[in-house]
Structures are given as C-alpha cells and as structure tokens.
Write a protein that holds these residues in place. Structure first.
Motif, short mmCIF file in Angstrom:
data_model
loop_
_atom_site.label_atom_id
_atom_site.label_comp_id
_atom_site.label_asym_id
_atom_site.label_seq_id
_atom_site.Cartn_x
_atom_site.Cartn_y
_atom_site.Cartn_z
N ARG A 36 37.80 22.55 39.51
CA ARG A 36 37.25 23.82 39.02
C ARG A 36 38.21 24.98 39.24
NH1 ARG A 36 30.93 23.73 41.10
NH2 ARG A 36 30.27 21.86 39.94
N VAL A 37 38.87 25.00 40.41
CA VAL A 37 39.83 26.07 40.67
C VAL A 37 40.96 26.00 39.65
CG1 VAL A 37 41.52 26.97 42.33
CG2 VAL A 37 39.24 26.28 43.10
N GLY A 38 41.33 24.77 39.28
CA GLY A 38 42.34 24.63 38.24
C GLY A 38 41.88 25.24 36.94
N GLN A 39 40.60 25.03 36.59
CA GLN A 39 40.06 25.65 35.38
C GLN A 39 40.11 27.17 35.47
OE1 GLN A 39 36.26 23.28 35.47
NE2 GLN A 39 36.62 23.19 33.24
N LEU A 40 39.75 27.70 36.66
CA LEU A 40 39.78 29.16 36.85
C LEU A 40 41.19 29.70 36.67
CD1 LEU A 40 37.37 29.47 39.92
CD2 LEU A 40 36.94 30.34 37.61
N ARG A 41 42.18 28.96 37.15
CA ARG A 41 43.55 29.45 37.02
C ARG A 41 43.97 29.45 35.55
NH1 ARG A 41 45.91 30.36 41.73
NH2 ARG A 41 45.16 29.29 43.61
N GLU A 42 43.46 28.51 34.80
CA GLU A 42 43.77 28.50 33.38
C GLU A 42 43.16 29.72 32.69
OE1 GLU A 42 42.45 24.93 31.58
OE2 GLU A 42 43.73 23.61 32.79
N VAL A 43 41.96 30.09 33.12
CA VAL A 43 41.28 31.22 32.48
C VAL A 43 41.84 32.56 32.94
CG1 VAL A 43 39.07 32.41 32.24
CG2 VAL A 43 39.16 29.91 32.14
N TYR A 44 42.04 32.71 34.24
CA TYR A 44 42.44 34.01 34.81
C TYR A 44 43.94 34.17 34.99
CZ TYR A 44 37.51 35.09 35.72
OH TYR A 44 36.18 35.36 35.58
N GLY A 45 44.65 33.09 35.08
CA GLY A 45 46.08 33.18 35.25
C GLY A 45 46.47 33.82 36.57
N ASP A 46 47.47 34.69 36.54
CA ASP A 46 48.00 35.32 37.77
C ASP A 46 47.02 36.32 38.40
OD1 ASP A 46 50.27 33.86 37.42
OD2 ASP A 46 51.40 35.48 36.46
N ARG A 47 45.98 36.67 37.68
CA ARG A 47 45.05 37.66 38.25
C ARG A 47 44.38 37.15 39.53
NH1 ARG A 47 41.23 39.57 33.40
NH2 ARG A 47 41.72 37.46 32.67
N LEU A 48 44.27 35.84 39.69
CA LEU A 48 43.66 35.32 40.91
C LEU A 48 44.50 35.64 42.15
CD1 LEU A 48 42.30 31.81 39.83
CD2 LEU A 48 41.03 33.92 40.21
N GLU A 49 45.75 36.02 41.96
CA GLU A 49 46.61 36.41 43.07
C GLU A 49 46.76 37.92 43.18
OE1 GLU A 49 47.36 33.93 44.89
OE2 GLU A 49 46.74 32.42 43.42
N ASP A 50 46.15 38.66 42.27
CA ASP A 50 46.27 40.12 42.26
C ASP A 50 45.23 40.71 43.23
OD1 ASP A 50 46.42 42.80 41.78
OD2 ASP A 50 45.91 42.70 39.65
N PRO A 51 45.69 41.41 44.29
CA PRO A 51 44.73 41.96 45.27
C PRO A 51 43.67 42.85 44.64
CG PRO A 51 46.97 42.11 46.11
CD PRO A 51 47.08 41.67 44.66
N ALA A 52 44.03 43.61 43.63
CA ALA A 52 43.06 44.50 43.00
C ALA A 52 41.96 43.70 42.31
CB ALA A 52 43.76 45.42 41.99
N PHE A 53 42.35 42.63 41.60
CA PHE A 53 41.34 41.80 40.95
C PHE A 53 40.49 41.07 41.98
CE2 PHE A 53 39.92 37.65 39.46
CZ PHE A 53 39.15 38.03 38.37
N VAL A 54 41.13 40.58 43.05
CA VAL A 54 40.38 39.88 44.10
C VAL A 54 39.32 40.80 44.70
CG1 VAL A 54 40.55 38.85 46.39
CG2 VAL A 54 42.21 38.24 44.62
N LEU A 55 39.68 42.07 44.90
CA LEU A 55 38.71 43.04 45.44
C LEU A 55 37.57 43.25 44.46
CD1 LEU A 55 37.77 45.15 47.49
CD2 LEU A 55 39.28 46.81 46.36
N ASP A 56 37.91 43.47 43.17
CA ASP A 56 36.87 43.68 42.16
C ASP A 56 35.93 42.48 42.08
OD1 ASP A 56 37.87 46.12 41.59
OD2 ASP A 56 38.77 45.57 39.65
N ALA A 57 36.49 41.28 42.08
CA ALA A 57 35.68 40.08 41.95
C ALA A 57 34.82 39.85 43.19
CB ALA A 57 36.60 38.86 41.72
#
Length: 393
Positions: free
Chosen positions: A367-388
C-alpha cells in the motif's frame, strides 16, 4: 436602608410608678450609670475590647443612655402602656450597627446581660437611697429585666436583618464579578467589581463547566471563594453552570482541583491569571463541545481542541490532501487513506502500521508503494507531511 417593624419579645405589664423624687435622682445619675455599664461590657466581652474609644464607643454609650432614659420614662408612668418606640428603634439600629462592625449576636446578647446587671445594681442603689420600699423595688427589678428582654430582642432582629441584607448585597456583587470575569470585561471594571464584592483576588482562576444538577455537590468540595454567576452567561449550554475556582496556579493545585471534582461530569479549563479567567472559560466551553464523558481535563485534550478550532478549514485541508486519491475506487481510496494516516502517525514503522491496521507487513509495504505512486516526492516534503497529519489525525 429600610427597617422592618420590630415586635417586642414581651409585653410589659408591670406598673412601678416611681415617685418623681426617685426618678429625678436616677436621672441625675443616668450618664454615670451608662458609663459604668459600658465599661463593664468592654471589660467582660472580648469582642468589645477597645470599643469604648472612638465613634463606636460614643454610639454604644448613647444607645445605653437612650435605653435607660426610656426605661425611666416607663417606670414613672402609672399605667402599663407607656411608649417604648424610641428605645426599641434605637436597640434595633444598634443591632444593625453591631452586625456591620462584625460582632456576633452572641457577643451582643452577652453585652445586654452584663449591661443589665450593672445598670440594675447602680440604679437599685440610687433607688434604695431615695427611700423606695421593698415592694416597689421588686416591681422595679421585674420591669428592668423585662425591658432588657425587649431591647435585646429588638437588637437581635436588627442584627439578623443587617446580616441578611448585607449578605444578599455581597452575593449579588459576587455574581456580577463572576460575570465580568467570564465575559472578559476591562481590567479596571473587574478590579472595581472585586472591591465592591469584598473579594480578595487569588493568584489564578480555573473555569469549570458542569451540569447544574451537579453544582451543589461540587461547591461543597471547592474553595469557599469560588465564584458562581447566576445570570445568563454567553455560550453556556442549556442545563449547565459555570464556576470560577481560585487557586495558586502551582503545579500541585490542578491535581487537587481534579480530585475535588471526582464523580462529576465537569470540564475543567486551564489555570490562568485571575484577570484572564475568560480565556479559561472559552477553552472549557470548546472542550465541552468535543462531547467527552466524565471528568474532563482540558489540558489533556489540547491537540483535539486545536483540530476542532476551525472544522471548515480542517475539512478543506483534508479534501486537498486526499485529492490525489479521488480517481481511485472508493474501497481502494479508503484503504490507502487509513494506511497514509497510520504511516504518518507511526513515522513509517511498517510493523506498527500493520499491527494497527490488522494486516500483514507485506500488505503495508504494497500500500505504501501505491501511495508513493500517487503522491510521489510529496511524501518526503515536511510541509505536506504536516498538512496530512493535521488533516487525518
């Protein structure tokens, strides 16, 4: 301040009819007898220590002289219906004054007993010297003590009325102070209200919101200085009451407050400087709106309060964070949403995510692999991590 009619405790039926010569002799010694009685009162009743000097001493001395003068008028009449109103009213007002001075009714009654005994002794000496016979002296004694009973009853009534009246006024002032604090009135207005209510500000105040049915039980366990507004307070839910509990603001004070409220469904706001009590009240209200049950310490729910502060903004943030999943099948989007939330909260620890979601670790990896396909590099972006994290928490 109005007074109520004072009913005499006894009906004086004794007729003495003192001879004018005896009455004149007694009147000549009236001031002396009054001073002697007051001095004995001051000596024997601790509450009156030091009262002989200053304004209060003059008030007491005048009251005694008025009472003795009224008695002599009564004793020289040939009927039992001599007017007593001035002396009775004077005794009533003396009782009110004694209550304002902070003396108890027990002290007041002791003063009457001692004053009566001293006055009787001095007046009896004068009467005997003036040639009063034994029968007349006996009636004289009976009249003295019956008269004192009436005066003391009038003073007790005045004392009681003053306490009731001043108590109601102070209670109303305390209620107005509580409302001023809860509504965030200006500091100068709140300080003036505290002065009118004769309320010493504490180091801190804590707002408590609870059901009206539990308020009486809570008040018995709280500091007697606790403020309780009775007027409508903005924001208070129907059927609920608010309290402002004084404290020191120390770390030990809050556990003690929570222990005192055990067994209630109270919501306890933060401890704040007393002039900032409205901030504690607002937070207690917001915490109450979370729908938590039992005794609720708002300090333990700060994250939930933050997330609930603007529901519309949180909904918008959630929609933006989950927008990339909108094109997927609903069942897949739901699973990936749950996985994303758990992955964020567990900082990517696969085993912890698998345990929370009751799935295999390999499923989490997929599932995490699927998320990386959908979100790409945003999963490593601190700002996106905070928003999520905020959107999905």
């Amino acid at each position: 301040m109005s007074t109520r009619p004072v009913r005499p405790a006894t009906q004086l039926q004794t007729v003495v009819g003192l001879d004018p010569e005896v009455a004149d002799a007694l009147r000549e010694r009236l001031a002396e007898v009054a001073d002697s009685a007051v001095l004995r009162i001051v000596e024997e009743v601790p509450s009156y220590a030091g009262a002989w000097s200053g304004r209060m001493g003059a008030v007491i001395r005048n009251a005694v002289q008025l009472a003795l003068g009224g008695f002599l008028t009564l004793a020289t009449r040939q009927d039992a219906d001599a007017p007593k109103a001035p002396a009775i009213e004077g005794a009533y007002q003396l009782g009110r004054g004694e209550a304002r001075s902070g003396r108890t009714v027990e002290a007041l009654l002791s003063a009457y007993r001692i004053g009566a005994r001293a006055s009787w002794r001095d007046m009896a000496d004068v009467a005997v010297e003036a040639g009063v016979d034994a029968g007349q002296l006996a009636r004289f004694a009976e009249l003295v003590f019956a008269y004192i009973d009436e005066l003391s009853a009038a003073s007790v009534a005045g004392h009681t009325d003053e306490l009731e009246s001043s108590g109601r006024v102070r209670q109303r002032n305390l209620e107005r102070l509580a409302r001023a604090l809860l509504t965030g009135a200006p500091a100068d207005a709140v300080n003036a209200a505290a002065e009118r209510a004769d309320w010493e500000p504490p180091g801190a105040l804590t707002a408590v919101v609870l059901a009206e049915s539990q308020m009486s039980a809570a008040l018995t366990a709280l500091d007697p200085r606790t403020l309780q507004p009775t007027d409508d307070v903005p924001g208070l839910p129907e059927g609920h009451a608010s309290l402002l509990v004084p404290g020191t603001g120390s770390a030990a004070a809050r556990p003690a407050l929570l222990r005192a409220l055990q067994g209630t469904d109270a919501v306890v706001g933060p401890s704040v400087p007393w002039l900032e009590a409205s901030a504690s009240y607002r937070r207690a209200l917001r915490c109450a709106a979370l729908g938590l049950e039992g005794l609720v310490d708002s300090d333990e729910h700060l994250a939930a309060l933050l997330l609930a502060a603007d529901p519309d903004a949180r909904a918008d943030l959630r929609a933006r964070v989950l927008a990339p999943l909108a094109e997927l099948r609903p069942s897949t989007a739901e699973k990936l949403t749950d996985t994303l939330r758990s992955w964020l909260l567990h900082h990517g620890r696969r085993e912890a995510v698998a345990e929370e979601l009751f799935v295999h670790a390999q499923t989490v990896r997929y599932r995490v692999g699927q998320l990386r396909e959908v979100y790409g590099d945003r999963l490593e972006d601190p700002a996106f991590v905070l928003d999520a994290t905020l959107a999905l928490a």
